[in-house]
Scaffold this motif. Structure first.
Motif, PDB file in Angstrom:
ATOM      1  N   SER A 194       0.858  -1.176   0.000  1.00 17.18           N
ATOM      2  CA  SER A 194       0.000   0.000   0.000  1.00 17.18           C
ATOM      3  C   SER A 194       0.897   1.230   0.000  1.00 17.18           C
ATOM      4  O   SER A 194       2.092   1.151   0.296  1.00 17.18           O
ATOM      5  CB  SER A 194      -0.945   0.015   1.209  1.00 17.18           C
ATOM      6  N   GLY A 195       0.296   2.367  -0.328  1.00 18.77           N
ATOM      7  CA  GLY A 195       1.098   3.577  -0.344  1.00 18.77           C
ATOM      8  C   GLY A 195       0.462   4.650  -1.184  1.00 18.77           C
ATOM      9  O   GLY A 195      -0.735   4.594  -1.514  1.00 18.77           O
ATOM     10  N   GLU A 196       1.278   5.647  -1.549  1.00 14.79           N
ATOM     11  CA  GLU A 196       0.790   6.775  -2.341  1.00 14.79           C
ATOM     12  C   GLU A 196       1.905   7.262  -3.260  1.00 14.79           C
ATOM     13  O   GLU A 196       3.077   7.298  -2.872  1.00 14.79           O
ATOM     14  CB  GLU A 196       0.339   7.907  -1.430  1.00 14.79           C
ATOM     15  N   ILE A 197       1.537   7.596  -4.480  1.00  9.81           N
ATOM     16  CA  ILE A 197       2.470   8.144  -5.452  1.00  9.81           C
ATOM     17  C   ILE A 197       1.893   9.452  -5.975  1.00  9.81           C
ATOM     18  O   ILE A 197       0.787   9.478  -6.512  1.00  9.81           O
ATOM     19  CB  ILE A 197       2.703   7.176  -6.622  1.00  9.81           C
ATOM     20  N   LYS A 198       2.619  10.534  -5.769  1.00 11.99           N
ATOM     21  CA  LYS A 198       2.255  11.832  -6.363  1.00 11.99           C
ATOM     22  C   LYS A 198       3.348  12.161  -7.382  1.00 11.99           C
ATOM     23  O   LYS A 198       4.524  12.242  -7.026  1.00 11.99           O
ATOM     24  CB  LYS A 198       2.142  12.908  -5.282  1.00 11.99           C
ATOM     25  N   TYR A 199       2.911  12.368  -8.594  1.00 10.89           N
ATOM     26  CA  TYR A 199       3.864  12.283  -9.693  1.00 10.89           C
ATOM     27  C   TYR A 199       3.502  13.312 -10.749  1.00 10.89           C
ATOM     28  O   TYR A 199       2.359  13.365 -11.208  1.00 10.89           O
ATOM     29  CB  TYR A 199       3.768  10.857 -10.243  1.00 10.89           C
ATOM     30  N   SER A 200       4.464  14.146 -11.111  1.00 12.91           N
ATOM     31  CA  SER A 200       4.251  15.066 -12.217  1.00 12.91           C
ATOM     32  C   SER A 200       5.333  14.831 -13.264  1.00 12.91           C
ATOM     33  O   SER A 200       6.496  14.573 -12.929  1.00 12.91           O
ATOM     34  CB  SER A 200       4.272  16.523 -11.750  1.00 12.91           C
ATOM     35  N   LEU A 201       4.923  14.895 -14.510  1.00 15.31           N
ATOM     36  CA  LEU A 201       5.847  14.675 -15.621  1.00 15.31           C
ATOM     37  C   LEU A 201       5.595  15.737 -16.673  1.00 15.31           C
ATOM     38  O   LEU A 201       4.469  15.917 -17.131  1.00 15.31           O
ATOM     39  CB  LEU A 201       5.654  13.275 -16.212  1.00 15.31           C
ATOM     40  N   GLN A 202       6.633  16.456 -17.012  1.00 12.53           N
ATOM     41  CA  GLN A 202       6.583  17.385 -18.136  1.00 12.53           C
ATOM     42  C   GLN A 202       7.615  16.933 -19.166  1.00 12.53           C
ATOM     43  O   GLN A 202       8.711  16.509 -18.797  1.00 12.53           O
ATOM     44  CB  GLN A 202       6.903  18.813 -17.691  1.00 12.53           C
ATOM     45  N   SER A 203       7.255  16.992 -20.410  1.00  8.75           N
ATOM     46  CA  SER A 203       8.203  16.593 -21.443  1.00  8.75           C
ATOM     47  C   SER A 203       8.205  17.625 -22.564  1.00  8.75           C
ATOM     48  O   SER A 203       7.158  18.107 -22.981  1.00  8.75           O
ATOM     49  CB  SER A 203       7.861  15.207 -22.001  1.00  8.75           C
ATOM     50  N   ILE A 204       9.406  17.955 -22.988  1.00 14.12           N
ATOM     51  CA  ILE A 204       9.619  18.822 -24.150  1.00 14.12           C
ATOM     52  C   ILE A 204      10.320  17.960 -25.186  1.00 14.12           C
ATOM     53  O   ILE A 204      11.435  17.477 -24.939  1.00 14.12           O
ATOM     54  CB  ILE A 204      10.463  20.050 -23.780  1.00 14.12           C
ATOM     55  N   ARG A 205       9.679  17.729 -26.298  1.00 15.77           N
ATOM     56  CA  ARG A 205      10.227  16.747 -27.244  1.00 15.77           C
ATOM     57  C   ARG A 205      10.507  17.378 -28.605  1.00 15.77           C
ATOM     58  O   ARG A 205       9.838  18.315 -29.032  1.00 15.77           O
ATOM     59  CB  ARG A 205       9.264  15.563 -27.407  1.00 15.77           C
ATOM     60  N   LEU A 206      11.495  16.809 -29.260  1.00 18.10           N
ATOM     61  CA  LEU A 206      11.835  17.169 -30.626  1.00 18.10           C
ATOM     62  C   LEU A 206      11.947  15.884 -31.422  1.00 18.10           C
ATOM     63  O   LEU A 206      12.667  14.955 -31.027  1.00 18.10           O
ATOM     64  CB  LEU A 206      13.166  17.924 -30.665  1.00 18.10           C
ATOM     65  N   GLY A 207      11.203  15.794 -32.500  1.00 13.79           N
ATOM     66  CA  GLY A 207      11.204  14.548 -33.239  1.00 13.79           C
ATOM     67  C   GLY A 207      10.738  14.716 -34.674  1.00 13.79           C
ATOM     68  O   GLY A 207      10.653  15.837 -35.204  1.00 13.79           O
ATOM     69  N   LEU A 208      10.433  13.590 -35.288  1.00 19.04           N
ATOM     70  CA  LEU A 208      10.004  13.552 -36.672  1.00 19.04           C
ATOM     71  C   LEU A 208       8.682  12.800 -36.785  1.00 19.04           C
ATOM     72  O   LEU A 208       8.439  11.826 -36.069  1.00 19.04           O
ATOM     73  CB  LEU A 208      11.047  12.850 -37.540  1.00 19.04           C
ATOM     74  N   SER A 209       7.824  13.279 -37.684  1.00 18.53           N
ATOM     75  CA  SER A 209       6.571  12.598 -38.026  1.00 18.53           C
ATOM     76  C   SER A 209       6.677  12.162 -39.482  1.00 18.53           C
ATOM     77  O   SER A 209       7.023  12.975 -40.349  1.00 18.53           O
ATOM     78  CB  SER A 209       5.371  13.534 -37.847  1.00 18.53           C
ATOM     79  N   TYR A 210       6.370  10.879 -39.714  1.00 16.08           N
ATOM     80  CA  TYR A 210       6.467  10.351 -41.077  1.00 16.08           C
ATOM     81  C   TYR A 210       5.129   9.746 -41.483  1.00 16.08           C
ATOM     82  O   TYR A 210       4.553   8.932 -40.749  1.00 16.08           O
ATOM     83  CB  TYR A 210       7.567   9.290 -41.153  1.00 16.08           C
ATOM     84  N   VAL A 211       4.643  10.132 -42.649  1.00 13.85           N
ATOM     85  CA  VAL A 211       3.383   9.630 -43.173  1.00 13.85           C
ATOM     86  C   VAL A 211       3.675   8.412 -44.048  1.00 13.85           C
ATOM     87  O   VAL A 211       4.465   8.490 -45.002  1.00 13.85           O
ATOM     88  CB  VAL A 211       2.661  10.716 -43.997  1.00 13.85           C
ATOM     89  N   LEU A 212       3.062   7.281 -43.717  1.00 15.93           N
ATOM     90  CA  LEU A 212       3.274   6.046 -44.475  1.00 15.93           C
ATOM     91  C   LEU A 212       2.421   6.024 -45.730  1.00 15.93           C
ATOM     92  O   LEU A 212       1.353   6.644 -45.772  1.00 15.93           O
ATOM     93  CB  LEU A 212       2.954   4.834 -43.606  1.00 15.93           C
TER      94      LEU A 212
END
Length: 283
Positions: free
Chosen positions: A265-283
């Motif tokens: 048992s327990g508790e998790i308080k969690y924040s996540l921020q992400s700044i991403r740089l990537g590629l998008s490819y259309v199939l």
């Protein structure tokens, strides 16, 4: 054909070409309705985690993973997703975001994790993974060529894996205490989204969502905000700059049947921020 008729046909053809040329030139590099799309990116993941793992007597300490245990606040992690749009208004997406950290720290206060007590001055090594697998369904209520607004539902799982090893006691002697706990938390969300084309090469996305659920042993609260800017390099390839924030609080009730490797048992308080740089490819 008379000279007048021939000149008329030539002028009409020239006019059509003159109109078609600018229209073709103005056709956007990006579309809101690609059938298949793959996204691969590298994310700067900013984490802030508080965790409490109770022992058999329910006496765990509230631990700040960054301040107390020395885990990194910023990690570079990969992220990938695949989108499928079988119909104009319907889209399905699956993906995975990695978030894995390891750190060492000399404890500045005594902490209790499960049934183990770590004293002030002890050196500990901690591993804390919190990968996210996600699935999203989106329905476009407004489905125009250059704008799309709709509703979305998300489901997924957070894979929390926590390990803590005592490397040395306060007096310098080698340690003998280890804790290893894991839990898979089901998460989800419901919200809205919007996508908009600007000019020939730019696309802007925004998506806020929330989620509240009590299921099995878990009391889950989630709030999410995401957005992205795409720049079309070609008809199939685009550069993506994105941002996402997740605020998650999970309370885990005691488990009826004991399993020493799982969080009792327990508790998790969690924040996540992400700044991403990537590629998008259309199939």
């Amino acid at each position: 054909m008379s000279g007048f008729a021939l000149r008329s046909v030539c002028l009409a053809a020239a006019a059509c070409l003159g109109v078609a040329g600018p229209l073709a030139a103005q056709a956007p590099y990006l579309s809101l309705y690609d059938k298949f799309q793959v996204n691969l990116s590298l994310s700067g993941v900013i984490l802030n985690s508080d965790i409490r793992i109770d022992g058999s007597e329910g006496n765990g300490s509230d631990v700040d993973a960054e301040d107390d245990l020395g885990l990194a606040t910023l990690k570079m992690e990969p992220r990938g997703s695949f989108r499928w749009r079988p119909w104009r208004r319907h889209e399905f997406e699956i993906g995975y975001q990695f978030a894995q950290r390891t750190g060492e720290k000399v404890l500045e206060r005594e902490v209790t994790v499960a049934d183990s007590v770590y004293e002030v001055g002890a050196r500990v090594k901690t591993t804390f993974d919190s990968d996210l697998a996600f699935f999203n369904y989106r329905f476009a209520i407004l489905a125009k060529e250059r704008s799309q607004v709709g509703a979305g539902i998300g489901l997924g799982a957070l894979f929390f894996d926590f390990g803590m090893d005592l490397l040395a006691h306060a007096g310098g002697a080698s340690g003998e205490v280890s804790v290893s706990k894991s839990v898979t938390v089901p998460v989800g969300s419901i919200g809205a989204y919007g996508r908009f084309l600007s000019g020939d090469r730019w696309r802007f996305d925004v998506e806020p969502r929330v989620f509240f659920l009590e299921i099995d042993r878990f009391d889950i609260n989630v709030a999410e905000l995401g957005g992205a800017v795409h720049y079309g390099i070609s008809r199939r390839l685009a550069v993506e700059f994105g941002y996402a924030s997740s605020w998650i609080k999970v309370e885990v009730a005691p488990e009826p049947v004991g399993n020493t490797d799982r969080i009792v048992s327990g508790e998790i308080k969690y924040s996540l921020q992400s700044i991403r740089l990537g590629l998008s490819y259309v199939l």
